[in-house]
Design a protein around this motif. Sequence first.
Motif, PDB file in Angstrom:
ATOM      1  N   VAL A 139     -30.712  -3.694  68.747  1.00  0.00           N
ATOM      2  CA  VAL A 139     -32.087  -3.993  69.138  1.00  0.00           C
ATOM      3  C   VAL A 139     -32.088  -4.041  70.663  1.00  0.00           C
ATOM      4  O   VAL A 139     -31.184  -4.629  71.267  1.00  0.00           O
ATOM      5  N   TYR A 140     -33.089  -3.412  71.279  1.00  0.00           N
ATOM      6  CA  TYR A 140     -33.051  -3.336  72.736  1.00  0.00           C
ATOM      7  C   TYR A 140     -34.446  -3.438  73.332  1.00  0.00           C
ATOM      8  O   TYR A 140     -35.443  -3.167  72.666  1.00  0.00           O
ATOM      9  N   VAL A 141     -34.474  -3.877  74.571  1.00  0.00           N
ATOM     10  CA  VAL A 141     -35.699  -3.861  75.365  1.00  0.00           C
ATOM     11  C   VAL A 141     -35.608  -2.610  76.222  1.00  0.00           C
ATOM     12  O   VAL A 141     -34.836  -2.546  77.181  1.00  0.00           O
ATOM     13  N   ARG A 142     -36.377  -1.617  75.843  1.00  0.00           N
ATOM     14  CA  ARG A 142     -36.188  -0.268  76.387  1.00  0.00           C
ATOM     15  C   ARG A 142     -36.339  -0.205  77.898  1.00  0.00           C
ATOM     16  O   ARG A 142     -35.501   0.363  78.604  1.00  0.00           O
ATOM     17  N   ASN A 143     -37.405  -0.785  78.423  1.00  0.00           N
ATOM     18  CA  ASN A 143     -37.678  -0.639  79.856  1.00  0.00           C
ATOM     19  C   ASN A 143     -36.750  -1.483  80.717  1.00  0.00           C
ATOM     20  O   ASN A 143     -36.602  -1.235  81.915  1.00  0.00           O
ATOM     21  N   LEU A 144     -36.084  -2.490  80.132  1.00  0.00           N
ATOM     22  CA  LEU A 144     -35.175  -3.350  80.894  1.00  0.00           C
ATOM     23  C   LEU A 144     -33.713  -2.976  80.681  1.00  0.00           C
ATOM     24  O   LEU A 144     -32.817  -3.583  81.288  1.00  0.00           O
ATOM     25  N   ASN A 145     -33.453  -2.006  79.803  1.00  0.00           N
ATOM     26  CA  ASN A 145     -32.084  -1.572  79.512  1.00  0.00           C
ATOM     27  C   ASN A 145     -31.209  -2.738  79.069  1.00  0.00           C
ATOM     28  O   ASN A 145     -30.040  -2.859  79.467  1.00  0.00           O
ATOM     29  N   ARG A 146     -31.771  -3.597  78.231  1.00  0.00           N
ATOM     30  CA  ARG A 146     -31.029  -4.731  77.665  1.00  0.00           C
ATOM     31  C   ARG A 146     -30.942  -4.537  76.151  1.00  0.00           C
ATOM     32  O   ARG A 146     -31.917  -4.133  75.506  1.00  0.00           O
ATOM     33  N   ALA A 147     -29.776  -4.850  75.581  1.00  0.00           N
ATOM     34  CA  ALA A 147     -29.570  -4.584  74.158  1.00  0.00           C
ATOM     35  C   ALA A 147     -28.672  -5.645  73.527  1.00  0.00           C
ATOM     36  O   ALA A 147     -27.906  -6.332  74.213  1.00  0.00           O
ATOM     37  N   PHE A 148     -28.806  -5.754  72.205  1.00  0.00           N
ATOM     38  CA  PHE A 148     -27.934  -6.634  71.416  1.00  0.00           C
ATOM     39  C   PHE A 148     -27.519  -5.875  70.165  1.00  0.00           C
ATOM     40  O   PHE A 148     -28.367  -5.413  69.390  1.00  0.00           O
ATOM     41  N   SER A 149     -26.216  -5.731  69.967  1.00  0.00           N
ATOM     42  CA  SER A 149     -25.699  -4.994  68.815  1.00  0.00           C
ATOM     43  C   SER A 149     -25.789  -5.837  67.547  1.00  0.00           C
ATOM     44  O   SER A 149     -25.295  -6.971  67.511  1.00  0.00           O
ATOM     45  N   LYS A 150     -26.394  -5.273  66.502  1.00  0.00           N
ATOM     46  CA  LYS A 150     -26.464  -5.981  65.220  1.00  0.00           C
ATOM     47  C   LYS A 150     -25.093  -6.101  64.572  1.00  0.00           C
ATOM     48  O   LYS A 150     -24.898  -6.925  63.682  1.00  0.00           O
ATOM     49  N   ASP A 151     -24.152  -5.286  65.021  1.00  0.00           N
ATOM     50  CA  ASP A 151     -22.786  -5.379  64.485  1.00  0.00           C
ATOM     51  C   ASP A 151     -22.164  -6.755  64.745  1.00  0.00           C
ATOM     52  O   ASP A 151     -21.284  -7.194  63.998  1.00  0.00           O
ATOM     53  N   LYS A 152     -22.640  -7.435  65.796  1.00  0.00           N
ATOM     54  CA  LYS A 152     -22.080  -8.744  66.144  1.00  0.00           C
ATOM     55  C   LYS A 152     -22.396  -9.804  65.101  1.00  0.00           C
ATOM     56  O   LYS A 152     -21.639 -10.770  64.934  1.00  0.00           O
ATOM     57  N   VAL A 153     -23.515  -9.652  64.404  1.00  0.00           N
ATOM     58  CA  VAL A 153     -23.928 -10.688  63.454  1.00  0.00           C
ATOM     59  C   VAL A 153     -23.875 -10.206  62.007  1.00  0.00           C
ATOM     60  O   VAL A 153     -24.019 -11.008  61.075  1.00  0.00           O
ATOM     61  N   TRP A 154     -23.675  -8.904  61.804  1.00  0.00           N
ATOM     62  CA  TRP A 154     -23.702  -8.350  60.456  1.00  0.00           C
ATOM     63  C   TRP A 154     -22.655  -8.975  59.519  1.00  0.00           C
ATOM     64  O   TRP A 154     -22.993  -9.365  58.394  1.00  0.00           O
TER      65      TRP A 154
END
Length: 412
Positions: free
Chosen positions: A47-62
């Motif tokens: 999941v990411y904030v497109r214009n801020l180039n920030r992201a969080f991988s769902k693999d970390k919590v899956w």
Amino acid sequence: MKVLLVTYWELTHMGGIWTYVKQLADRLIALGVEVDIMGTNGANNEVYVRNLNRAFSKDKVWPMLQAKLNPTDLPQFTADPLLAYYELNRYAFEMAAAYLGVDHYDVIHAQDPVAAVAIKRILNRSIPLVTSYHGALAREAFYDAQNSNPQLTLPSYLQSKRGRYFLSLEERSAAQSELILVSSHWIKSTLTELAVPESKFRQIPYAVDLPAYRASAAVKFRQRPPAGKKVIAFTGRLEYIKGVHVLIKALASLKNKRSDWVCWIAGEGNLTDELRAQAASTGIGADVVFWGKLDNIPSFLRHADIYVQPSLQDTQPFSVTEAQLAGVPVIVSGTAGMPEMVEPGRTGWVVPPQDVDSLRELLNALLEDDVTRRTVGAAAKAWAEQHRSLEVMGLRTFQVYQEAIYRGGHTI
């Protein structure tokens, strides 16, 4: 004003939600609004904030979510693998959105019921939530299911466990939203059936950036149609609900009458290979060109003579408006919000959904009649330019945000 546009779905797939979000963001920024865009990147499972180039991988919590939501402890939850997968992804989306931060906005504008429910669950303060319904989630799920079970009916599906699950998401998101944006009377009617109050709805048609459209259309497309052939076009996702299989059936039947046409299909999706095989098996493999994903649809449409939107369900597809702006006569299925986009015989035509014979006969008549095609195409272009202004859509949406803030007793 600081606004978050957020969707649970993929952001940059070819199709309506990304077109809407990108164009709306541009117009809001022009009005002085700060806009962030959040969504899913399936390629990286993040999941990411497109214009801020920030992201969080769902693999970390899956792995943690799978351990907590397991068949042993929650047998009813995991009994249906599709619903379990939806819920696992929704929880992962919530955790990612919470990590990225959603509490510093003045308004959150969700683009689907899943995102609306997810965001509402993680808010730590009262922020007005506006939700756009770009489609009917439960009904779309029905058509996906009908693809593998042709005997399935909509009433029976909506009463099933899966149907009730998707309806519950629509109901919950509507109940939790300050205001609801819809583009058609049809999508509004599906929600009023769920007892959503009339006072919550604001109807704003989709729009197109006309100067940008004209600039794109001015670019020369890389290939011309074969000599002596008229182009029947479709653009969009190649999925069952888009009804491209219906178009191919009609074209296979049309080939028995005439061969002065070629069908150009722009788009990609999980039915690409199946549709190619269908065209080949019905004898029109050489007459149907699959272009894949194209970055410049207005340029592509310059060569179209007829545009067909054979969807089984579609709210108000951008692809129809883009074809109208190209001066191409359009044929739409008589279902969902599409009939609201044309005046039959003047700016386009409506055929019964999944009616192969009616579509074939209309295509045959239009291929014969150059004058009618040009006249209707010109009328459609004039109508679209008058009624699909992005400036109006952006301003009216901004006013909805202001109203949501006021209704919720908030200040900026």
